[in-house]
Design a protein around this motif. Structure first.
Motif, PDB file in Angstrom:
ATOM      1  N   SER A  17       6.071  41.196  61.353  1.00 16.33           N
ATOM      2  CA  SER A  17       5.369  40.200  60.533  1.00 16.33           C
ATOM      3  C   SER A  17       6.133  38.884  60.491  1.00 16.33           C
ATOM      4  O   SER A  17       5.523  37.806  60.484  1.00 16.33           O
ATOM      5  CB  SER A  17       5.154  40.732  59.115  1.00 16.33           C
ATOM      6  OG  SER A  17       6.380  41.093  58.501  1.00 16.33           O
ATOM      7  N   MET A  18       7.465  38.958  60.487  1.00 19.63           N
ATOM      8  CA  MET A  18       8.275  37.745  60.538  1.00 19.63           C
ATOM      9  C   MET A  18       8.029  36.995  61.846  1.00 19.63           C
ATOM     10  O   MET A  18       7.887  35.766  61.871  1.00 19.63           O
ATOM     11  CB  MET A  18       9.761  38.107  60.412  1.00 19.63           C
ATOM     12  CG  MET A  18      10.721  36.941  60.574  1.00 19.63           C
ATOM     13  SD  MET A  18      10.660  35.805  59.185  1.00 19.63           S
ATOM     14  CE  MET A  18      12.167  34.874  59.434  1.00 19.63           C
ATOM     15  N   LEU A  19       7.957  37.718  62.937  1.00 14.50           N
ATOM     16  CA  LEU A  19       7.728  37.117  64.245  1.00 14.50           C
ATOM     17  C   LEU A  19       6.365  36.423  64.288  1.00 14.50           C
ATOM     18  O   LEU A  19       6.254  35.271  64.729  1.00 14.50           O
ATOM     19  CB  LEU A  19       7.807  38.195  65.328  1.00 14.50           C
ATOM     20  CG  LEU A  19       7.899  37.725  66.777  1.00 14.50           C
ATOM     21  CD1 LEU A  19       9.238  37.071  67.040  1.00 14.50           C
ATOM     22  CD2 LEU A  19       7.700  38.906  67.726  1.00 14.50           C
ATOM     23  N   VAL A  20       5.342  37.108  63.796  1.00  9.85           N
ATOM     24  CA  VAL A  20       3.994  36.542  63.810  1.00  9.85           C
ATOM     25  C   VAL A  20       3.900  35.336  62.878  1.00  9.85           C
ATOM     26  O   VAL A  20       3.329  34.288  63.239  1.00  9.85           O
ATOM     27  CB  VAL A  20       2.961  37.611  63.403  1.00  9.85           C
ATOM     28  CG1 VAL A  20       1.577  36.988  63.241  1.00  9.85           C
ATOM     29  CG2 VAL A  20       2.911  38.732  64.429  1.00  9.85           C
ATOM     30  N   PHE A  21       4.465  35.463  61.675  1.00  8.33           N
ATOM     31  CA  PHE A  21       4.376  34.378  60.705  1.00  8.33           C
ATOM     32  C   PHE A  21       5.067  33.120  61.213  1.00  8.33           C
ATOM     33  O   PHE A  21       4.518  32.012  61.120  1.00  8.33           O
ATOM     34  CB  PHE A  21       4.994  34.810  59.374  1.00  8.33           C
ATOM     35  CG  PHE A  21       5.015  33.707  58.342  1.00  8.33           C
ATOM     36  CD1 PHE A  21       3.885  33.452  57.573  1.00  8.33           C
ATOM     37  CD2 PHE A  21       6.148  32.927  58.146  1.00  8.33           C
ATOM     38  CE1 PHE A  21       3.892  32.434  56.631  1.00  8.33           C
ATOM     39  CE2 PHE A  21       6.155  31.909  57.212  1.00  8.33           C
ATOM     40  CZ  PHE A  21       5.027  31.660  56.453  1.00  8.33           C
ATOM     41  N   THR A  22       6.286  33.249  61.736  1.00 12.99           N
ATOM     42  CA  THR A  22       7.014  32.066  62.202  1.00 12.99           C
ATOM     43  C   THR A  22       6.345  31.439  63.413  1.00 12.99           C
ATOM     44  O   THR A  22       6.377  30.212  63.584  1.00 12.99           O
ATOM     45  CB  THR A  22       8.476  32.424  62.531  1.00 12.99           C
ATOM     46  OG1 THR A  22       8.511  33.551  63.422  1.00 12.99           O
ATOM     47  CG2 THR A  22       9.253  32.751  61.270  1.00 12.99           C
ATOM     48  N   ALA A  23       5.719  32.264  64.261  1.00 15.71           N
ATOM     49  CA  ALA A  23       4.981  31.715  65.403  1.00 15.71           C
ATOM     50  C   ALA A  23       3.808  30.866  64.920  1.00 15.71           C
ATOM     51  O   ALA A  23       3.571  29.749  65.429  1.00 15.71           O
ATOM     52  CB  ALA A  23       4.493  32.843  66.304  1.00 15.71           C
ATOM     53  N   LEU A  24       3.080  31.382  63.937  1.00 13.76           N
ATOM     54  CA  LEU A  24       1.964  30.619  63.369  1.00 13.76           C
ATOM     55  C   LEU A  24       2.459  29.366  62.648  1.00 13.76           C
ATOM     56  O   LEU A  24       1.863  28.286  62.754  1.00 13.76           O
ATOM     57  CB  LEU A  24       1.174  31.499  62.396  1.00 13.76           C
ATOM     58  CG  LEU A  24       0.360  32.631  63.027  1.00 13.76           C
ATOM     59  CD1 LEU A  24      -0.220  33.534  61.943  1.00 13.76           C
ATOM     60  CD2 LEU A  24      -0.757  32.072  63.902  1.00 13.76           C
ATOM     61  N   PHE A  25       3.546  29.515  61.908  1.00 17.54           N
ATOM     62  CA  PHE A  25       4.115  28.405  61.126  1.00 17.54           C
ATOM     63  C   PHE A  25       4.448  27.225  62.032  1.00 17.54           C
ATOM     64  O   PHE A  25       4.010  26.086  61.794  1.00 17.54           O
ATOM     65  CB  PHE A  25       5.366  28.904  60.397  1.00 17.54           C
ATOM     66  CG  PHE A  25       5.985  27.919  59.441  1.00 17.54           C
ATOM     67  CD1 PHE A  25       5.658  27.943  58.096  1.00 17.54           C
ATOM     68  CD2 PHE A  25       6.921  26.992  59.883  1.00 17.54           C
ATOM     69  CE1 PHE A  25       6.253  27.056  57.206  1.00 17.54           C
ATOM     70  CE2 PHE A  25       7.511  26.093  59.006  1.00 17.54           C
ATOM     71  CZ  PHE A  25       7.178  26.124  57.660  1.00 17.54           C
TER      72      PHE A  25
END
Length: 464
Positions: free
Chosen positions: A132-140
């Motif tokens: 989830s950290m990986l996905v969130f930071t990619a979107l961010f």
């Protein structure tokens, strides 16, 4: 390029332009640390909250305001122009160090990591944390990239929309909390704040590092004001007034946040940090909805800062290395920030603090000389002497804040000696005396006729 947000020729719009530019500046530098540090300060200061808040405002607001004014009075296009009187190589090195630290190596990744910790992690099972950290930071950083591709749109996105929503949400929190305060303000301060509340508050505000951030962000807000069609004196005037207005708003918010912390002691114990304190306060007033509200508030605060940081990085690096386009530098800083953010917030903070302790004294020394001697014929020698006397204590502050594994042998001896013999060194302010000494010595040498070449003069009359 003319910004399509407003028409500068219309007098009735000038006040609105001032508000939007103020909102842009505020949105770019007011992040999570500015939210949580004052709340914890209020808890620690207890009934000495006002004296502590004044100290916090001096270092957390006055220094950033002076950074804005330094950019304005020297008519600098960015950080490189501001530091150039010290020497072109120094200016380039300083720009790189500041932007890498405030940008993709620390500041920018921390914005995404903080948003994730406050807005996403509490709502997901621990087993999904890494993914989830990986996905969130990619979107961010993907969204940050898309919103900063067009430089002329930054004023609209941050100044007009995102920061306005952030301030509205924060106003709701203040309104609810102050209409129904948790109690009085008669609680005993912690030991540090019992006798030196103002000084302790000033040292706490020092940790916001906003003066360094605003120097790095200067190229972005100058570019935004120029995009409205302003030039020369009008550009300087609008930037100065907008900066003053944004800092004034920040002081009011700081006072409110410190009060929230002081009030909270009637219902809860002293928190371990400001993040826990603010989370508990919002949860008290808003219940289960409070976690989502706080997550949204923090995310908006750090996202506008991230947009300013990636844009300023790309703008300044394109100016320093013009063969590489703005878009290329923008992609570089967004991608590197994404990678570093996934190292985790604690790791980012532990390795970035020493570099920030190096850069903060150098930034404040640069602000000092820019505000006082930038247009003098002997400006160059004052710049050089002031920075030269600041470098050593700044380096020692860096080593003093480094992980314990690096503080061995000669480094440990040098730091201990520095803390023992130089005033305020143990507080992280050992640079103050040498910096002032170098400044005075530079003035004396300058007035005696020891000049630098005209190429090093700080006058930037042609920049605007």
């Amino acid at each position: 390029m003319q910004n399509d947000l407003l028409e500068p020729k219309s007098k009735r719009n000038k006040f609105f332009q001032l508000l939007v530019v103020s909102s842009l500046i505020f949105g770019m530098f007011f992040g999570s640390g500015n939210l949580i540090f004052p709340v914890h300060l209020g808890q620690m200061a207890g009934n000495n909250w006002f004296a502590a808040a004044i100290g916090f405002a001096v270092s957390g607001s006055l220094f950033p305001l002076l950074a804005i004014l330094a950019v304005v009075v020297t008519k600098s296009d960015g950080l490189y122009d501001l530091a150039r009187p010290v020497g072109r190589h120094y200016a380039a090195l300083f720009l790189v160090l500041v932007h890498l630290t405030i940008g993709p190596f620390f500041g920018t990744p921390r914005t995404a990591a903080t948003a994730y910790e406050m807005a996403v992690k509490p709502f997901l099972p621990a087993r999904f944390d890494r993914v989830s950290m990986l996905v969130f930071t990619a979107l961010f950083f993907g969204v940050a990239y898309l919103l900063t591709v067009h430089q002329s749109k930054l004023l609209k996105y941050v100044g007009k929309y995102l920061n306005t929503i952030f301030l509205a949400l924060l106003a709701v929190v203040f309104l609810v909390a102050f209409v129904n305060p948790m109690g009085g303000l008669n609680h005993m301060p912690t030991t540090t704040y019992q006798t030196t509340a103002t000084v302790s508050g000033m040292l706490e505000g020092y940790n916001t590092v906003d003066a360094v951030a605003l120097l790095a962000l200067s190229v972005t807000f100058v570019h935004a004001v120029r995009g409205l069609g302003y030039k020369d004196k009008e550009l300087s005037s609008l930037t100065a007034r907008a900066g003053t207005l944004s800092i004034g708003l920040e002081v009011m918010i700081y006072l409110g946040l410190v009060l929230l912390g002081a009030f909270s002691l009637n219902k809860m114990k002293l928190s371990a940090n400001g993040g826990d304190a603010l989370s508990s306060i919002v949860g008290y007033y808003f219940g289960n909805f409070g976690a989502a509200l706080l997550g949204l508030l923090v995310t908006l605060g750090v996202f506008t800062t991230a947009m300013g940081l990636v844009a300023s990085f790309a703008q300044d690096f394109h100016k320093l290395f013009p063969k590489v386009s703005y878009l290329t530098w923008l992609r570089v800083t967004c991608f590197v920030s994404f990678v570093v953010a996934n190292a985790g917030l604690d790791t980012i903070i532990s390795w970035s603090l020493p570099v920030l302790m190096l850069l903060y004294p150098l930034s404040l020394a640069l602000i000092l000389v820019s505000l006082t001697v930038h247009n003098k014929p002997y400006a160059g020698v004052v710049y050089k002497m002031t920075i030269a006397f600041t470098v050593l204590p700044a380096v020692l502050d860096m080593f003093a804040s480094a992980p314990a594994a690096l503080q061995t042998g000669f480094v440990k001896f040098a730091v201990n000696t520095y803390h023992q013999y130089l005033p305020f060194a143990s507080l992280g302010l050992g640079w103050v005396t040498p910096t002032l000494l170098g400044f005075v010595l530079g003035l004396v040498l300058g007035k005696m006729g020891v000049f630098v070449s005209n190429n090093d003069n700080v006058s930037q009359e042609s920049k605007y």
